[in-house]
Design an enzyme around this catalytic site. Structure first.
Site, PDB file in Angstrom:
ATOM      1  N   PRO A  98      -2.124  -6.864   9.620  1.00  0.00           N
ATOM      2  CA  PRO A  98      -1.115  -7.422  11.069  1.00  0.00           C
ATOM      3  C   PRO A  98      -1.319  -6.392  11.575  1.00  0.00           C
ATOM      4  CG  PRO A  98      -0.298  -5.809   9.545  1.00  0.00           C
ATOM      5  CD  PRO A  98      -1.899  -6.634   9.003  1.00  0.00           C
TER       6      PRO A  98
ATOM      7  N   TYR B  43      -2.551 -10.996   6.695  1.00  0.00           N
ATOM      8  CA  TYR B  43      -2.932 -10.048   6.764  1.00  0.00           C
ATOM      9  C   TYR B  43      -3.988  -9.361   8.033  1.00  0.00           C
ATOM     10  CZ  TYR B  43      -6.832 -12.437   6.181  1.00  0.00           C
ATOM     11  OH  TYR B  43      -8.421 -13.229   5.666  1.00  0.00           O
TER      12      TYR B  43
ATOM     13  N   TYR C  71      -9.956  -4.746  -4.967  1.00  0.00           N
ATOM     14  CA  TYR C  71      -9.854  -3.638  -4.391  1.00  0.00           C
ATOM     15  C   TYR C  71     -10.370  -2.248  -5.498  1.00  0.00           C
ATOM     16  CZ  TYR C  71      -6.996  -6.200  -1.054  1.00  0.00           C
ATOM     17  OH  TYR C  71      -6.815  -7.878  -0.608  1.00  0.00           O
TER      18      TYR C  71
HETATM   19  N1  LIG Z   1      -6.660 -12.169   1.605  1.00  0.00           N
HETATM   20  C1  LIG Z   1      -7.460 -11.447   1.953  1.00  0.00           C
HETATM   21  O1  LIG Z   1      -8.595 -12.032   2.300  1.00  0.00           O
HETATM   22  C2  LIG Z   1      -6.913  -9.906   2.789  1.00  0.00           C
HETATM   23  C3  LIG Z   1      -7.614  -9.635   4.281  1.00  0.00           C
HETATM   24  C4  LIG Z   1      -7.525  -8.469   4.553  1.00  0.00           C
HETATM   25  C5  LIG Z   1      -6.585  -7.795   3.957  1.00  0.00           C
HETATM   26  N2  LIG Z   1      -6.097  -7.874   3.358  1.00  0.00           N
HETATM   27  C6  LIG Z   1      -4.509  -7.434   2.540  1.00  0.00           C
HETATM   28  O2  LIG Z   1      -4.021  -6.769   4.457  1.00  0.00           O
HETATM   29  C7  LIG Z   1      -3.770  -5.257   3.750  1.00  0.00           C
HETATM   30  C8  LIG Z   1      -4.022  -4.749   5.305  1.00  0.00           C
HETATM   31  O3  LIG Z   1      -4.809  -5.542   6.199  1.00  0.00           O
HETATM   32  P1  LIG Z   1      -5.855  -4.503   6.571  1.00  0.00           P
HETATM   33  O4  LIG Z   1      -6.352  -3.461   5.769  1.00  0.00           O
HETATM   34  O5  LIG Z   1      -7.239  -5.005   7.013  1.00  0.00           O
HETATM   35  O6  LIG Z   1      -5.923  -3.544   7.912  1.00  0.00           O
HETATM   36  P2  LIG Z   1      -4.922  -3.898   9.079  1.00  0.00           P
HETATM   37  O7  LIG Z   1      -3.654  -3.353   7.548  1.00  0.00           O
HETATM   38  O8  LIG Z   1      -4.447  -4.461   9.950  1.00  0.00           O
HETATM   39  O9  LIG Z   1      -5.200  -2.329   9.494  1.00  0.00           O
HETATM   40  C9  LIG Z   1      -4.840  -1.234   8.729  1.00  0.00           C
HETATM   41  C10 LIG Z   1      -5.725  -0.011   9.229  1.00  0.00           C
HETATM   42  O10 LIG Z   1      -4.956   0.244  10.875  1.00  0.00           O
HETATM   43  C11 LIG Z   1      -4.336   1.807  10.342  1.00  0.00           C
HETATM   44  N3  LIG Z   1      -2.819   2.060  10.232  1.00  0.00           N
HETATM   45  C12 LIG Z   1      -1.796   1.642   9.199  1.00  0.00           C
HETATM   46  N4  LIG Z   1      -0.888   2.467  10.587  1.00  0.00           N
HETATM   47  C13 LIG Z   1      -0.522   2.427  11.798  1.00  0.00           C
HETATM   48  C14 LIG Z   1      -0.007   2.898  12.904  1.00  0.00           C
HETATM   49  N5  LIG Z   1       0.718   3.358  12.467  1.00  0.00           N
HETATM   50  N6  LIG Z   1      -0.747   3.233  14.215  1.00  0.00           N
HETATM   51  C15 LIG Z   1      -2.629   3.629  14.260  1.00  0.00           C
HETATM   52  N7  LIG Z   1      -3.041   2.620  13.482  1.00  0.00           N
HETATM   53  C16 LIG Z   1      -3.290   2.473  11.548  1.00  0.00           C
HETATM   54  C17 LIG Z   1      -4.935   1.840   8.849  1.00  0.00           C
HETATM   55  O11 LIG Z   1      -6.176   3.422   8.915  1.00  0.00           O
HETATM   56  P3  LIG Z   1      -4.625   4.728   8.063  1.00  0.00           P
HETATM   57  O12 LIG Z   1      -4.887   4.319   6.162  1.00  0.00           O
HETATM   58  O13 LIG Z   1      -5.736   6.138   8.190  1.00  0.00           O
HETATM   59  O14 LIG Z   1      -3.455   5.065   8.376  1.00  0.00           O
HETATM   60  C18 LIG Z   1      -6.131   1.176   8.562  1.00  0.00           C
HETATM   61  O15 LIG Z   1      -7.156   1.937   9.522  1.00  0.00           O
HETATM   62  C19 LIG Z   1      -4.918  -5.419   3.650  1.00  0.00           C
HETATM   63  O16 LIG Z   1      -5.189  -3.879   3.213  1.00  0.00           O
HETATM   64  C20 LIG Z   1      -5.417  -5.782   2.037  1.00  0.00           C
HETATM   65  O17 LIG Z   1      -3.668  -5.549   1.363  1.00  0.00           O
HETATM   66  C21 LIG Z   1      -5.862  -9.180   2.430  1.00  0.00           C
END
Ligand SMILES: NC(=O)c1ccc[n+]([C@@H]2O[C@H](COP(=O)([O-])OP(=O)(O)OC[C@H]3O[C@@H](n4cnc5c(N)ncnc54)[C@H](OP(=O)(O)O)[C@@H]3O)[C@@H](O)[C@H]2O)c1
Length: 326
Positions: free
Chosen positions: A221, A219, A58
């Site tokens: 979510p 992830y 990251y």
């Molecule tokens: N193991 C793996 O292969 C893998 C793959 C993907 C992700 N991950 C992990 O999972 C974490 C989360 O997944 P993700 O980043 O893909 O997506 P996510 O948490 O589902 O969504 C993040 C997005 O939603 C926005 N957001 C956050 N809170 C919100 C709310 N209350 N209302 C509206 N929009 C909101 C964020 O923008 P803002 O920042 O502007 O709020 C960002 O654009 C990652 O950061 C990583 O640590 C792991």
């Protein structure tokens, strides 16, 4: 009752516990200003988050570590209050590279141990420091993995005190079984981090993991950031879903809060990413309401069985996990 993520945790099969809510820390390194992850993690600790999901790939692990260390130094938290999950990248699967990769994470964080360390993906790449190795034709260069040998090297790191708990990510049932059935298995995987939200509820993998005392960490979510460079945009935006909106109106909660609550209420850990102060606060407010059984069923019914994170560019890898049903 003081509602914090600390007292909302679930047990792991090795006797440790994992907080049900964590902060995801992946932000696109091309567009996220320097210092954003640092400020976000510091704020999140003040808000009450104790679980942080990070990775060497990251490219902001130094910021996350600095924020955690400063919050320990100023007395807000103790090291043992924090739950940090790090990840072993694809280019470090050969057993002799496992401990050096982990030590690199620890050095970057400037911490003595990680609470959870997981194999990020079952798909090994050509070993080395080029994280995305490609040949002259632009094709990814893969590597044969003996996932069991990688696992044994991880077990040794746990025994050396560098890791509290061991897990995996993006493993399908066959790949989990490979580890669980390994002759001489010393430490079982305590968790499997996979995509999980109301449009991809993972009923079969969840049931299999429940039977094997493996916690699912969900992830994306909230349905990801919808970044077209790596997200499948054929799946509609989760946070605009009518059912989540109408349930949210009843509790004066956002669709994001309803989506997170759905998972934690069924024992799935969530790691929503936000670098916005307002949304970091908002996503933490999910322990002061609960969904009825009927609402949980309605949300389960939203499952479309479509992934936002398909990783199709690696679908020709022999260990690509998503060809199997689950
Ligand atoms: N193991 C793996 O292969 C893998 C793959 C993907 C992700 N991950 C992990 O999972 C974490 C989360 O997944 P993700 O980043 O893909 O997506 P996510 O948490 O589902 O969504 C993040 C997005 O939603 C926005 N957001 C956050 N809170 C919100 C709310 N209350 N209302 C509206 N929009 C909101 C964020 O923008 P803002 O920042 O502007 O709020 C960002 O654009 C990652 O950061 C990583 O640590 C792991």
């Amino acid at each position: 009752m003081n509602l914090t993520a600390e007292n909302h945790s679930v047990p792991l099969s090795d006797g440790n516990r994992i907080p049900l809510l964590g902060l995801g820390t992946y932000g696109d390194p091309r567009t996220t200003p320097k210092g954003t992850a640092y400020e976000s993690v510091k704020l999140a600790i003040d808000v009450g988050y104790r679980h942080f999901d990070g990775a060497l790939v990251y490219f902001n692990e130094h910021e996350v570590g600095q924020a955690i260390r400063e919050k320990i130094a100023d007395g807000t938290v103790k090291r043992e209050d924090i739950f940090y999950c790090g990840k072993l990248w694809n280019t470090f699967h050969p057993p002799e590279l496992v401990r050096p990769a982990l030590e690199r994470t620890l050095k970057t964080l400037q911490l003595d141990y990680v609470d959870l360390y997981i194999i990020e993906l079952p798909t090994a790449f050509k070993p080395g420091d080029t994280f995305y190795p490609k040949d002259e034709d632009g094709k990814y260069i893969y590597h044969h993995t003996d996932l069991c040998a990688t696992w044994e090297a991880l077990e040794a790191c746990k025994d050396a005190g560098l890791i509290k708990s061991l897990g995996v990510s993006n493993f399908n049932r066959r790949q989990l079984e490979l580890i669980l059935n390994k002759p001489g298995l010393k430490h079982r995987p305590v968790s499997n981090q996979v995509e999980c939200h109301p449009y991809f509820t993972q009923p079969k993998l969840l049931e299999y993991c429940r039977q094997n005392q493996i916690v699912i960490v969900g992830y994306s979510p909230l349905g990801t950031s919808r970044d077209a460079s790596w997200v499948n945009l054929k799946c509609p935006p989760l946070l605009e879903d009518e059912v989540l909106l109408s349930i949210g109106r009843k509790y004066r909660k956002s669709t994001a809060q309803v989506a997170l609550r759905f998972n934690v209420q069924r024992g799935v850990v969530v790691i929503p990413k936000s670098f916005s102060p307002q949304r970091i606060h908002q996503n933490f407010q999910i322990f002061d309401f609960s969904l009825t059984e009927d609402e949980m069923k309605q949300i389960e019914g939203l499952n479309k069985n479509i992934r936002f994170v398909e990783l199709l560019m690696w679908s020709d890898h022999p260990e690509y996990p998503f060809h199997d049903e689950y």
